[in-house]
Design a protein around this motif. Structure first.
Motif, PDB file in Angstrom:
ATOM      1  N   ALA A   1       0.827  -1.704  -0.156  1.00 40.15           N
ATOM      2  CA  ALA A   1       0.406  -0.054  -0.006  1.00 40.15           C
ATOM      3  C   ALA A   1       0.673   1.100   0.218  1.00 40.15           C
ATOM      4  O   ALA A   1       2.384   1.215   0.550  1.00 40.15           O
ATOM      5  N   LEU A   2      -0.008   2.037  -0.795  1.00 40.36           N
ATOM      6  CA  LEU A   2       1.061   3.745  -0.406  1.00 40.36           C
ATOM      7  C   LEU A   2      -0.092   4.404   0.357  1.00 40.36           C
ATOM      8  O   LEU A   2      -1.228   4.463  -0.080  1.00 40.36           O
ATOM      9  N   ALA A   3       0.210   5.660   0.930  1.00 44.19           N
ATOM     10  CA  ALA A   3      -0.708   6.223   1.618  1.00 44.19           C
ATOM     11  C   ALA A   3       0.155   7.853   1.392  1.00 44.19           C
ATOM     12  O   ALA A   3       0.758   7.544   1.700  1.00 44.19           O
ATOM     13  N   THR A   4      -1.280   8.731   0.835  1.00 44.45           N
ATOM     14  CA  THR A   4      -0.266  10.530   0.499  1.00 44.45           C
ATOM     15  C   THR A   4      -1.715  11.391   1.562  1.00 44.45           C
ATOM     16  O   THR A   4      -3.160  10.834   1.284  1.00 44.45           O
ATOM     17  N   THR A   5      -1.892  12.170   0.510  1.00 38.82           N
ATOM     18  CA  THR A   5      -2.753  12.782   1.245  1.00 38.82           C
ATOM     19  C   THR A   5      -3.946  12.786   0.923  1.00 38.82           C
ATOM     20  O   THR A   5      -4.051  12.897  -0.756  1.00 38.82           O
ATOM     21  N   GLY A   6      -5.248  12.911   1.310  1.00 40.06           N
ATOM     22  CA  GLY A   6      -5.870  11.744   0.326  1.00 40.06           C
ATOM     23  C   GLY A   6      -6.429  10.735   0.175  1.00 40.06           C
ATOM     24  O   GLY A   6      -7.759  10.443  -0.889  1.00 40.06           O
ATOM     25  N   LEU A   7      -5.144  10.035   0.045  1.00 36.01           N
ATOM     26  CA  LEU A   7      -5.482   8.901  -1.052  1.00 36.01           C
ATOM     27  C   LEU A   7      -4.421   7.571  -0.492  1.00 36.01           C
ATOM     28  O   LEU A   7      -3.784   8.011  -0.182  1.00 36.01           O
ATOM     29  N   VAL A   8      -5.373   6.541  -0.896  1.00 33.72           N
ATOM     30  CA  VAL A   8      -4.680   5.353  -0.460  1.00 33.72           C
ATOM     31  C   VAL A   8      -4.578   3.975  -1.915  1.00 33.72           C
ATOM     32  O   VAL A   8      -5.794   4.125  -2.302  1.00 33.72           O
ATOM     33  N   VAL A   9      -2.997   3.487  -2.819  1.00 35.93           N
ATOM     34  CA  VAL A   9      -3.321   3.520  -3.633  1.00 35.93           C
ATOM     35  C   VAL A   9      -2.657   1.754  -3.020  1.00 35.93           C
ATOM     36  O   VAL A   9      -2.091   1.337  -1.924  1.00 35.93           O
ATOM     37  N   VAL A  10      -3.335   1.000  -3.552  1.00 36.36           N
ATOM     38  CA  VAL A  10      -2.905  -0.792  -3.116  1.00 36.36           C
ATOM     39  C   VAL A  10      -3.022  -1.702  -4.274  1.00 36.36           C
ATOM     40  O   VAL A  10      -3.999  -1.071  -5.283  1.00 36.36           O
ATOM     41  N   ALA A  11      -1.958  -2.336  -4.349  1.00 36.24           N
ATOM     42  CA  ALA A  11      -1.333  -3.084  -5.335  1.00 36.24           C
ATOM     43  C   ALA A  11      -0.626  -4.184  -5.052  1.00 36.24           C
ATOM     44  O   ALA A  11      -0.014  -4.259  -3.957  1.00 36.24           O
TER      45      ALA A  11
END
Length: 392
Positions: free
Chosen positions: A46-56
């Protein structure tokens, strides 16, 4: 270490740290899938930043995971539940890109035969144990974890109600000429906090006083002295934190997850990986071996290295280092390990009971040194057997 006193430092982070948010998301997804299908093959980041999470990542399973729902639940449970944090469970976006495990990898991991399950990847893994603490962990990382956990509990129980979820801890220990811990020389804490609480501005002095009296002194105990330096929020302010201040990613806290830097590390992270990935399972087995060796009194310190080849069940090498503290020759110690610990990948999975939904718990405050039911690799059930066979 050479002769003379020396200092050693380790760090930890709270569950609200951006990287640890991602570790927890990855392991929560793994738990969800392995609970439905114990043979699920999972490698999720996962990647998390301002207002967003990306799961791959890659998943092959008979089960189904509501990835977005899991992400939002984990974020809420951690404590990111307010829009003013610029990252919260309801307001963040969630992007998902999951595909099946590559066939060239899958062909090496045979699930039909426990004895011949191949490693899901090549790599080297380390385990370590020492006599510095009751849990047989190095003192600096043990104290750093306890401080980080204590910060989270102080926030949740509202004993320090103005704390926010993000935080880091760092502990420097002074050792004597024989490598025995003497005292803590420095404690560094970064504690995210509210601007105001109860109508009053939260000052750096207030945070330092509360953390020192309610957390640092109780955790450090006799290792806290009048000379111990306490540094809280080095810039004097830590209001904006979490993914809004620093992008997080799965697997960026591998030294925090292990032994605080006192021994070798293979480089592979644990979170989001099912136990056919030896980055995880063999690291747990290496700790199990090292801890039982130290618990048996066969060494004061012990490091174990295991190495595997993708698709092959057995390790290609086993290395044991007792740093000159061993009570028997390391050659004989290696013979004892081979006799008493099963090291094929499938055997590790079976012996440590790794096909259970236990992994979210491991994602914060260290994978080692925790006497809880999920942490089967922390048992010392082979110590007496090793001691008896060694003739000590």
């Amino acid at each position: 270490m050479g002769k003379g006193r020396y200092l050693f430092t380790s760090e930890s982070v709270t569950e609200g740290h951006p990287d640890k948010i991602c570790d927890q998301i990855s392991d929560a997804i793994l738990d969800n899938l392995i609970e439905q299908d114990e043979h699920a093959h999972v490698a999720v980041e996962a990647l998390a930043t301002t207002g967003l999470v990306v799961v791959a990542g890659e998943v092959t399973t008979k089960g189904y995971a509501d990835i977005e729902g899991i992400v939002r639940r984990v974020i809420a449970e951690i404590g990111y539940d307010k829009p003013e944090y610029h990252f919260d469970s309801e307001g963040c976006g969630v992007l998902v890109s999951i595909h099946s495990q590559a066939p060239d990898i899958a062909m090496g991991v045979r699930e039909d035969d426990l004895e011949n399950i191949g490693a899901g990847d090549q790599g080297i893994m380390f385990g370590y144990a020492c006599r510095e603490t009751p849990e047989l962990m190095p003192l600096p990382i043990s104290l750093a974890h306890k401080l980080a956990y204590g910060m989270a509990q102080a926030r949740k129980t509202k004993s320090i109600p103005y704390l926010r979820p993000d935080g880091k801890t760092q502990v420097t220990v002074e050792y004597d000429e024989d490598g025995k811990p003497l005292r803590v020389t420095t404690v560094v804490i970064a504690a995210q906090h509210e601007e105001q609480w109860g109508g009053k501005r939260i000052t750096p002095e207030k945070i330092r006083e509360d953390l020192t009296e309610k957390l640092i002194k109780p955790v450090l105990g006799r290792y806290f002295t009048e000379e111990t330096e306490v540094v809280v929020n080095g810039t004097g302010r830590f209001v904006l934190g979490g993914p809004a201040a620093d992008t997080g990613m799965t697997g960026r806290k591998v030294i925090v997850d292990t032994y605080g830097g006192v021994c070798g590390h293979g480089g592979g992270c644990f979170s989001g990986k099912d136990p056919t990935k030896v980055d995880r399972s063999a690291s747990y087995m290496a700790r199990y071996i090292a801890k039982n060796i130290v618990a048996a009194g066969l060494a004061e310190r012990c490091e174990v290295q295991l190495a595997y080849v993708i698709g092959r069940a057995e390790p290609v090498s086993i290395f044991i280092n007792t740093f000159g503290t061993g009570k028997i020759e390391e050659r004989k110690l290696l013979e004892l390990v081979k006799r008493n610990f099963r090291l094929k990948v499938g055997q590790i999975i079976a012996d440590l009971k790794l096909r259970r939904p236990i992994y979210r718990k491991t994602a914060c405050y260290g994978h080692f040194g925790r006497e809880e039911p999920q942490f089967s690799w922390e048992r010392t059930d082979k110590a007496e057997l090793l001691r008896r066979q060694a003739g000590i």
